[in-house]
Scaffold this motif. Structure first.
Motif, PDB file in Angstrom:
ATOM      1  N   SER A  74       1.034  -1.050  -0.040  1.00 36.90           N
ATOM      2  CA  SER A  74      -0.022   0.172  -0.052  1.00 36.90           C
ATOM      3  C   SER A  74       0.921   1.230  -0.111  1.00 36.90           C
ATOM      4  N   HIS A  94      -2.725   4.525   6.325  1.00 39.83           N
ATOM      5  CA  HIS A  94      -3.997   4.768   5.758  1.00 39.83           C
ATOM      6  C   HIS A  94      -4.131   6.517   5.589  1.00 39.83           C
ATOM      7  N   HIS A 100      -4.593   4.285   2.032  1.00 42.97           N
ATOM      8  CA  HIS A 100      -5.860   3.731   2.190  1.00 42.97           C
ATOM      9  C   HIS A 100      -6.439   3.695   0.603  1.00 42.97           C
ATOM     10  N   HIS A 149      -9.122  -1.106   0.240  1.00 40.77           N
ATOM     11  CA  HIS A 149      -9.710  -1.232   1.665  1.00 40.77           C
ATOM     12  C   HIS A 149     -11.007  -0.570   2.050  1.00 40.77           C
ATOM     13  N   ALA A 181      -0.628   0.716   5.812  1.00 40.72           N
ATOM     14  CA  ALA A 181      -1.993   0.020   5.696  1.00 40.72           C
ATOM     15  C   ALA A 181      -1.545  -1.323   4.994  1.00 40.72           C
TER      16      ALA A 181
END
Ligand SMILES: *Cc1c(COP(=O)(O)O)cnc(C)c1O
Length: 389
Positions: free
Chosen positions: A74, A78, A83, A87, A272
């Protein structure tokens, strides 16, 4: 030896002398009841893969496709830029599936638990009320908070009510495993929720072992106990056990989730999880939804194990879940060894994981087991029992 090492070596030797040294076993096969470690073939009752989904081709495909579409990682936490759409889709699907307003995901259940309790009960004059048999991650979570922690007798609503009545804390948080990980029994969730309402406390429920397995369509322990979602309940679940993937979630009200997103350090300060895992978890959610047959097969296996172990010199704890602890006391290690010689793998659980005198074989059943597997275990236990006693 480097001088700082010698103290550690001494401690390790003392653990070894007590037979408490823990070692890793390398498996040469994927998670399945049929495991191989080196030369030895083992029929395993040692995983939390309750529905047998880790081997499901749809999950491997989703993971592979998710990784081609979304990359291997990722790239950030986040709140920075990690994010990604998968997700967000997973969080929305989980919230819908569970009936909660909103959901937030984590890289592991351990991190999810560290996010909830210390964030809700952060101040010195807050109070946390934990079941004595709660999972280590919930205990660690309470330790991260400045709040005072009370530990009530396992499942004892009266003891909890007394503690709550005596408390003058503004923020009270009741924390419980839904299915206790070493005992397999289910917390009195309806009673706990009544107390939470009566004393104006949050109820934090860790459903690591219930999500996917218990309740309607695998919605988990709240559904099993007839407790509908409520803004006072914070539900945590893992995606690495019945869901067969990895990661975890917290489901709660809009406000609580927004609060966690802003305040929970184990959400904010970590990368994340790879988006492909979220893609796979989405697939897992629809498999869980369609797994009534797997759940009913699992329940048949639980009943079969219970009847076929009667007459043993040791008894099972009263558990209706896939976790079936056989209370073998001092015989635990020799029994585990006798089973291993017969090609069966059941983990021996000893202090400090359980209290002294409460050593046990923790039998974990999965929908991937067959009836023959369970009968083979029962026969081996009866034989080993005769051999040892
Ligand atoms: C396994 C477990 C956790 C931790 O979840 P992970 O995703 O494995 O980190 C938390 N609580 C309970 C009760 C568990 O059994």
């Amino acid at each position: 030896m480097f001088s700082l090492e010698s103290a550690l070596r001494t401690e390790l030797s003392s653990l070894a002398e007590q037979g408490l040294l823990r070692e890793l076993r390398v498996l040469d096969t994927p998670c399945s009841p049929r495991a191989r470690a080196g030369e030895q073939e083992l029929l395993s009752f040692a995983s939390n893969d309750y529905l047998g989904l880790t081997a499901h081709p749809a999950l491997s495909r989703a993971l592979a496709e998710g990784s081609f579409a979304w990359g291997s990682g990722s790239g950030a936490s986040h709140l920075i830029s990690g994010h990604l759409k998968p997700h967000a889709m997973l969080e929305e699907a989980l919230a819908n599936f569970l009936g909660f307003a909103r959901c937030i995901t984590f890289s592991s259940g351990y991190l999810a638990n560290l996010a909830v309790t210390p964030t809700l009960a952060a101040r010195r004059d807050d109070e946390i009320f934990s079941d004595r048999l709660n999972h280590a991650s919930l205990i660690d979570a309470a330790r991260l908070s400045r709040a005072r922690q009370h530990r009530y007798r396992h499942g004892d609503l009266k003891a909890l009510a007394k503690l709550l009545a005596a408390s003058s804390a503004k923020t009270k948080v009741i924390v419980t495993d839904a299915v206790f990980s070493m005992d397999g029994d289910i917390a009195p969730l309806a009673g706990l929720f009544e107390l939470a309402e009566q004393f104006d406390a949050w109820l934090v429920v860790d459903d690591a072992h219930g999500f996917g397995v218990l309740g309607e369509r695998g919605a988990g322990s709240l559904s099993h106990c007839g407790l509908p979602p409520h803004p006072g309940i914070i539900l945590m679940g893992t995606l690495g056990k019945a869901a067969g993937v990895g990661g975890a979630f917290v489901a709660a009200s809009e406000t609580v989730i927004e609060y966690l997103q802003n305040k929970a350090r184990s959400f904010i300060f970590t990368t994340a999880q790879p988006p492909a895992l979220a893609v796979a978890a989405l697939t897992s959610l629809s498999l869980i939804n369609d797994s009534d047959e797997r759940r009913s097969h699992l329940n048949d296996l639980i009943a079969l194990l219970q009847t076929s172990l009667s007459g043993l010199p040791w008894s099972l704890l009263p558990s209706g879940t896939a976790i079936q602890p056989l209370m073998t006391g001092d015989a635990t290690l020799s029994l585990a060894e006798a089973l291993r010689k017969r090609g069966l793998w059941v983990p021996a659980i000893r202090p400090p994981t359980v209290p002294t005198d409460a050593s046990r074989l923790r039998i974990s059943l999965s929908a991937a087991h067959s009836k023959e597997d369970v009968l083979r275990l029962a026969t081996a236990l009866h034989e080993a029992g005769r051999e040892i006693l």
